[in-house]
Design an enzyme around this catalytic site. Sequence first.
Site, PDB file in Angstrom:
ATOM      1  N   PRO A   2     -13.798 -21.849  22.384  1.00  0.00           N
ATOM      2  CA  PRO A   2     -13.325 -22.041  23.767  1.00  0.00           C
ATOM      3  C   PRO A   2     -13.834 -23.358  24.336  1.00  0.00           C
ATOM      4  O   PRO A   2     -15.025 -23.650  24.252  1.00  0.00           O
ATOM      5  CB  PRO A   2     -13.923 -20.852  24.533  1.00  0.00           C
ATOM      6  CG  PRO A   2     -14.717 -20.070  23.562  1.00  0.00           C
ATOM      7  CD  PRO A   2     -14.713 -20.735  22.240  1.00  0.00           C
ATOM      8  N   GLU A   3     -12.933 -24.125  24.884  1.00  0.00           N
ATOM      9  CA  GLU A   3     -13.297 -25.376  25.545  1.00  0.00           C
ATOM     10  C   GLU A   3     -13.198 -25.161  27.053  1.00  0.00           C
ATOM     11  O   GLU A   3     -12.829 -24.084  27.511  1.00  0.00           O
ATOM     12  CB  GLU A   3     -12.351 -26.490  25.084  1.00  0.00           C
ATOM     13  CG  GLU A   3     -12.488 -26.851  23.606  1.00  0.00           C
ATOM     14  CD  GLU A   3     -13.768 -27.622  23.310  1.00  0.00           C
ATOM     15  OE1 GLU A   3     -14.397 -28.133  24.262  1.00  0.00           O
ATOM     16  OE2 GLU A   3     -14.141 -27.701  22.130  1.00  0.00           O
TER      17      GLU A   3
END
Length: 273
Positions: A2-3
């Site tokens: 996840p960014e």
Amino acid sequence: MPELPEVEVTRRGIAPHVEGRIVTGLVLRRSGLRWPFPPGLPALLAGRRIEATGRRGKYLLLHFAHGTLIIHLGMSGHLRMLAPGVPPQKHDHVDLELGEQVMRFTDPRRFGAVLWHAADDGDVGQHLLLRGLGAEPLGHGDLAGLLHRQSRTRSAAIKQVLLAGDIVVGVGNIYACESLFMAGIHPNTAARRISLPRYRKLADAIQRVLAAAIEQGGSSLRDFIGADGASGYFQQSYFVYDREDQPCRQCGTAVRRIVQGQRSTFYCVRCQK
Ligand SMILES: [Zn+2]
């Protein structure tokens, strides 16, 4: 992994379900993830109201009057809202019970984190994990000026300086490659040699690429509320990222891949100088 956009979309997804709700229970099925869970956390949260959600970099924040719950999704974590009584699966490590709904934290690789910062210890921004973070790129009024000022002594490649996250957060590998392409900047350029006008282009590209990712993720929000949540991460169409040897979408030249700091960088030799 996840960014920043995934974390922001997660925050927006859970916000209407958690803000203003009272914690009725906290179930921890392990002693910790990346780090041990804070001792006494269930008792600390029971009966307390979640005042607001927030985000700092890739850290999700649940603000209470007496402190802030800090959640990091790690490499593979995600949050879902479920009805109570859904049996936990193998990687469902944490349930935050909120009456008629449960916020479940699933983290197969267990690099995530659940931490507590008491209000008595001051602003949550001063937490050990948060205080060294660079500026938030979205909504920043002068990102170009900030990048220009803080890179004058940085001889490292601009791609590396972006990934370091100490000037600006949230520009992970994908977004660094894409925004450098959009700005026409070669990823190996020494950060201190980039002019303010070129940083204006880069700052604009960073803000556009992140906003576009959030917008795209937002359109699939309902998928992670109550769904199986197998993957909430976005698959986007990229200019250069992960497109080695494929034609540049702008000029047709084959996209190149180099390795910088053990990460792949994708760029166009013709469009990026
Ligand atoms: Zn090109």
